[in-house]
Design an enzyme around this catalytic site. Structure first.
Site, PDB file in Angstrom:
ATOM      1  N   HIS A  91      59.209  34.962 -11.422  1.00 36.12           N
ATOM      2  CA  HIS A  91      58.682  34.188 -12.622  1.00 36.12           C
ATOM      3  C   HIS A  91      58.811  35.043 -14.121  1.00 36.12           C
ATOM      4  O   HIS A  91      58.586  36.210 -13.878  1.00 36.12           O
ATOM      5  CB  HIS A  91      57.111  33.653 -12.739  1.00 36.12           C
ATOM      6  CG  HIS A  91      56.828  32.478 -13.617  1.00 36.12           C
ATOM      7  ND1 HIS A  91      56.380  33.043 -14.839  1.00 36.12           N
ATOM      8  CD2 HIS A  91      56.407  31.180 -13.575  1.00 36.12           C
ATOM      9  CE1 HIS A  91      56.111  31.835 -15.426  1.00 36.12           C
ATOM     10  NE2 HIS A  91      56.150  31.001 -14.705  1.00 36.12           N
ATOM     11  N   ASP A  94      51.735  38.829  -7.462  1.00 40.86           N
ATOM     12  CA  ASP A  94      51.528  37.572  -8.311  1.00 40.86           C
ATOM     13  C   ASP A  94      51.241  36.484  -7.151  1.00 40.86           C
ATOM     14  O   ASP A  94      52.115  35.960  -6.665  1.00 40.86           O
ATOM     15  CB  ASP A  94      52.895  37.323  -9.103  1.00 40.86           C
ATOM     16  CG  ASP A  94      53.029  35.984  -9.994  1.00 40.86           C
ATOM     17  OD1 ASP A  94      51.916  35.150  -9.703  1.00 40.86           O
ATOM     18  OD2 ASP A  94      53.858  35.763 -10.606  1.00 40.86           O
ATOM     19  N   GLN A 119      51.134  31.137  -6.908  1.00 36.42           N
ATOM     20  CA  GLN A 119      51.543  30.027  -5.810  1.00 36.42           C
ATOM     21  C   GLN A 119      51.168  30.299  -4.446  1.00 36.42           C
ATOM     22  O   GLN A 119      51.571  29.723  -3.730  1.00 36.42           O
ATOM     23  CB  GLN A 119      53.127  29.746  -5.941  1.00 36.42           C
ATOM     24  CG  GLN A 119      53.688  29.659  -7.332  1.00 36.42           C
ATOM     25  CD  GLN A 119      53.483  28.080  -7.821  1.00 36.42           C
ATOM     26  OE1 GLN A 119      52.813  27.190  -6.910  1.00 36.42           O
ATOM     27  NE2 GLN A 119      53.572  27.750  -9.179  1.00 36.42           N
ATOM     28  N   LYS A 177      46.024  26.335 -11.369  1.00 36.80           N
ATOM     29  CA  LYS A 177      46.812  25.909 -10.468  1.00 36.80           C
ATOM     30  C   LYS A 177      46.064  25.758  -9.057  1.00 36.80           C
ATOM     31  O   LYS A 177      46.671  25.717  -8.016  1.00 36.80           O
ATOM     32  CB  LYS A 177      48.042  26.871 -10.332  1.00 36.80           C
ATOM     33  CG  LYS A 177      49.101  26.955 -11.457  1.00 36.80           C
ATOM     34  CD  LYS A 177      50.353  27.711 -11.149  1.00 36.80           C
ATOM     35  CE  LYS A 177      51.226  27.707 -12.341  1.00 36.80           C
ATOM     36  NZ  LYS A 177      52.391  28.726 -12.244  1.00 36.80           N
ATOM     37  N   CYS A 186      61.082  28.434 -15.395  1.00 35.43           N
ATOM     38  CA  CYS A 186      60.734  29.771 -15.873  1.00 35.43           C
ATOM     39  C   CYS A 186      61.113  30.897 -14.928  1.00 35.43           C
ATOM     40  O   CYS A 186      60.742  32.122 -14.685  1.00 35.43           O
ATOM     41  CB  CYS A 186      59.239  30.116 -15.828  1.00 35.43           C
ATOM     42  SG  CYS A 186      58.391  29.187 -17.112  1.00 35.43           S
TER      43      CYS A 186
HETATM   44  C1  LIG Z   1      52.833  29.827 -13.339  1.00 35.48           C
HETATM   45  C2  LIG Z   1      53.168  30.904 -12.866  1.00 35.48           C
HETATM   46  C3  LIG Z   1      52.892  31.952 -13.434  1.00 35.48           C
HETATM   47  C4  LIG Z   1      52.459  31.863 -14.855  1.00 35.48           C
HETATM   48  O1  LIG Z   1      51.206  31.371 -14.748  1.00 35.48           O
HETATM   49  P1  LIG Z   1      50.466  30.868 -16.103  1.00 35.48           P
HETATM   50  O2  LIG Z   1      49.230  30.155 -15.722  1.00 35.48           O
HETATM   51  O3  LIG Z   1      51.418  30.159 -17.023  1.00 35.48           O
HETATM   52  O4  LIG Z   1      50.001  32.313 -16.891  1.00 35.48           O
HETATM   53  C5  LIG Z   1      53.370  33.151 -12.915  1.00 35.48           C
HETATM   54  N1  LIG Z   1      53.895  33.417 -11.788  1.00 35.48           N
HETATM   55  C6  LIG Z   1      54.145  32.377 -10.907  1.00 35.48           C
HETATM   56  C7  LIG Z   1      54.653  32.670  -9.566  1.00 35.48           C
HETATM   57  C8  LIG Z   1      53.894  30.994 -11.296  1.00 35.48           C
HETATM   58  O5  LIG Z   1      53.933  29.979 -10.588  1.00 35.48           O
END
Ligand SMILES: *Cc1c(COP(=O)(O)O)cnc(C)c1O
Length: 414
Positions: A131, A208, A211, A234, A372
């Protein structure tokens, strides 16, 4: 659906669960809503909404600084939420849980604070699947410090090429920053093995988890990552709150991110001393209700067996994948067996934005565009995809509605 029952856990009765989420009962453009944009943000259960309302109606006060009853009660609730996060991801201590604004903020914190220890020529390794928020902070760090950004390439199926990853690793690698699950393709990276290989070279690892944390069981100690980051919104919690997990010894060695109230022990004009973990990284009044709301979301999720949620979401996703393959001219992006939460696709000759618009008119919410992740779109030389992304409350009947809407859209646009 999986029939194994775990003691004390609520079964995933979909109609009952859907009633926990007020928004799912509404209509859009006169049609019952089919919400397949959970990768962007999930809907909130009543338990979270009620917690937020009760906090502002009856419990609001600033934390960590008042002797009075309300302040102490708010402090306790906020710190309890931190413990819930620690338990949920298997952290050894709640000192390792820093509340942030979200995944983006957590990564920027690490890029700044951990980044301060890096020198010219040090290497940061990311992947082609990241991302933007796991790319840009590292580019900014490289500009600041003269570090070098290296990128693990992907193959046509959307998987990272492991042999290339191994070739990129060296003692110059100071950090591997890697998504657990691609938000764009749903590909699950083999993070456990990749963490181990990076460790062999003494590199730190940031995962990260934006997801993954809502779809599968996470144990940060078992994963052995140094950092794990995710967003509250999320995982059925509020926006504006997120988590940075960091190993205590690693966080201890890092300089603070921002200066201000709460992150200090003593302030004199000659010298200021910093507070202990986790407060050293939480300058200023935090998003108190956000933290408490996230705690309520994790309480809600903890009523269920995470394995059952994972199996259910996988079956909805696989069903949609199978239906899509029946349609002429569809290409699914991300073809690995290891996928979670997402189906990304295009229909030949139709722009994803047009598809998304006509799906919306039929009450179906999906995301279209680059998600993104522009480097992934460049790799495939496409403008974007249509992305359907799932949560615990989605059901196969919604996939049928989605497919009818899609077939109608394709007829109109071809
Ligand atoms: C949504 C997302 C982000 C960014 O998250 P924010 O809530 O916008 O800060 C970063 N990495 C992944 C894999 C995402 O899905």
């Amino acid at each position: 659906m999986l029939e194994t029952e775990v003691k004390g856990k609520r079964k995933l009765e979909l109609e009952e669960i859907r009633r926990d989420f007020p928004l799912l009962g509404r209509e859009v453009h006169g049609r019952p809503l089919v919400y397949f944009d959970n990768g962007a943000t999930t809907q909130k259960p009543k338990r979270v909404i009620d917690t937020i309302e009760r906090y502002y109606s009856l419990e609001n006060a600033n934390i960590h600084r008042g002797v009075h009853y309300l302040s102490q009660q708010a402090t306790t609730a906020y710190e309890e939420a931190r413990k819930k996060v620690a338990n949920f991801i298997g952290a050894a201590s709640d000192r390792e849980i820093i509340f942030t604004k979200g995944t983006t903020d957590s990564i920027n914190l690490v890029a700044f604070s951990f980044g301060e220890s890096l020198k010219e020529g040090d290497e940061i390794l990311i992947s082609h699947l990241e991302h933007h928020s796991n790319i840009v902070p590292w580019q900014m760090l490289c500009e600041r410090k003269g570090c070098v950004l290296k990128v693990i390439p992907m193959n046509d199926r959307g998987e990272l090429i492991q042999e290339e990853f191994e070739k990129l690793l060296s003692t110059r690698t100071k950090l591997l920053a890697l998504s657990h699950v691609s938000n764009s393709l749903g590909i699950v990276n083999p993070v456990r093995e990749m963490i181990r290989k990076a460790r062999d070279y003494g590199a730190r690892v940031l995962i990260d988890g934006a997801q993954s944390v809502q779809h599968t069981t996470i144990d940060v100690v078992d994963l052995d990552c140094d950092f794990y980051v995710f967003s509250g919104h999320k995982i059925y919690g509020p926006t504006g709150v997120g988590v940075l997990y960091g190993k205590e010894s690693v966080l201890d060695a890092m300089t603070p991110y921002q200066g201000g109230g709460d992150m200090i022990k003593t302030v004199r004009f000659e010298k200021t001393t910093y507070n202990e973990l986790p407060f050293k990284f939480e300058a200023g009044t935090p998003n108190i209700v956000g933290g408490i709301g996230l705690g309520a979301a994790l309480d809600y999720l903890s009523e269920f067996d995470m394995h059952e949620i994972e199996a259910h979401e996988a079956s909805v996703s696989a069903y949609l994948g199978a239906c899509l393959k029946e349609i002429d001219g569809v290409r699914i992006y991300g073809e690995s067996e290891q996928k979670l939460g997402v189906q990304s696709f295009l229909v030949e000759g139709i722009h994803p934005f047009d598809l998304g618009t006509i799906l919306d008119q039929q009450g179906v919410a999906v995301r279209t565009g680059h998600h993104c992740t522009q480097p992934i779109m460049d790799f495939y030389q496409i403008p974007g995809t249509v992305r359907a992304s799932f949560a615990m409350y989605n059901k196969k009947e919604e996939v049928d509605v989605f497919m009818n809407a899609l077939e109608r859209a394709v007829k109109m646009l071809k």
